[in-house]
Design an enzyme around this catalytic site. Structure first.
Site, PDB file in Angstrom:
ATOM      1  N   ILE A 104      21.394 -19.589 -54.730  1.00 21.45           N
ATOM      2  CA  ILE A 104      20.228 -20.318 -55.523  1.00 21.45           C
ATOM      3  C   ILE A 104      20.779 -21.501 -55.849  1.00 21.45           C
ATOM      4  CG2 ILE A 104      18.979 -20.133 -57.438  1.00 21.45           C
ATOM      5  CD1 ILE A 104      19.396 -17.070 -57.827  1.00 21.45           C
ATOM      6  N   CYS A 105      19.326 -23.044 -55.324  1.00 21.10           N
ATOM      7  CA  CYS A 105      19.920 -24.577 -55.670  1.00 21.10           C
ATOM      8  C   CYS A 105      18.769 -24.308 -56.400  1.00 21.10           C
ATOM      9  CB  CYS A 105      19.222 -25.528 -54.692  1.00 21.10           C
ATOM     10  SG  CYS A 105      19.902 -26.595 -54.468  1.00 21.10           S
ATOM     11  N   LEU A 106      19.742 -23.982 -58.387  1.00 24.49           N
ATOM     12  CA  LEU A 106      19.447 -24.904 -59.311  1.00 24.49           C
ATOM     13  C   LEU A 106      19.847 -25.402 -60.364  1.00 24.49           C
ATOM     14  CD1 LEU A 106      16.868 -24.116 -61.766  1.00 24.49           C
ATOM     15  CD2 LEU A 106      17.094 -21.421 -62.050  1.00 24.49           C
TER      16      LEU A 106
END
Length: 177
Positions: A104-106
């Site tokens: 996840i790209c957060l």
């Protein structure tokens, strides 16, 4: 005198065998107690005695991903809150900010993490990814490019993927409720 000393020694041994509550567990308990999340987010603790590992389901009620159920695992290290939780999507989904391996790209799960942030911030951030995918900071560059250049095509791809469809050589998981 000897029996008192023996009793104290046995109590000390029993105390050593008890699992210690870590600072991370205390902080997670605090974070969980203060959670104020919508009905679209559910938490599940497979082992209630181990609160550093749990599952989260997000059910977006609007946006491209409305009608889906997206499942994540949370794995919190003993260095929490100094390290962010490790969050992983367990389904193969079509999303600019989630790659096909579930990474996840957060930003708050990486470089923008600060110990003052809480599980509330992570959960709200995850939910926001489904309401407003971010094509400017993608892990899935193909999905991000489609979102940038043709929103209608992106929407169609999301719907097809959510129904367990396959395209571009990828079979997606069925995630509809």
């Amino acid at each position: 005198m000897y029996s008192i000393w023996g009793k104290k020694s046995k109590e000390a041994e029993a105390e050593k065998k008890k699992p210690r509550t870590t600072a991370a567990q205390i902080r997670v308990q605090k974070d969980l107690a203060e959670l104020d999340i919508p009905d679209t987010i559910q938490l599940d603790f497979p082992d209630p005695s181990h609160i550093l590992k749990f599952n989260v389901s997000i059910h977006p009620d609007e946006g491209f991903y409305k009608g889906g159920i997206f499942k994540f695992t949370f794995d919190i290290s003993n260095n929490y809150p100094h390290e962010p939780p490790k969050v992983h999507c367990i389904q193969k989904i079509y999303h600019p900010n989630i790659d096909l391996e579930g990474n996840i790209c957060l930003n708050i799960l990486r470089e923008d993490w600060k110990p003052v942030l809480s599980l509330q911030a992570v959960l709200v951030g995850l939910q926001y990814l489904f309401l407003e995918p971010n094509a400017d900071d993608p892990l899935n560059k193909v999905a991000a490019e489609v979102l940038k250049t043709n929103r209608k095509s992106f929407e169609n791809n999301v719907k097809k993927a959510m129904m367990g469809g396959s395209f571009d050589g990828v079979q997606y998981d069925y995630v509809l409720q």
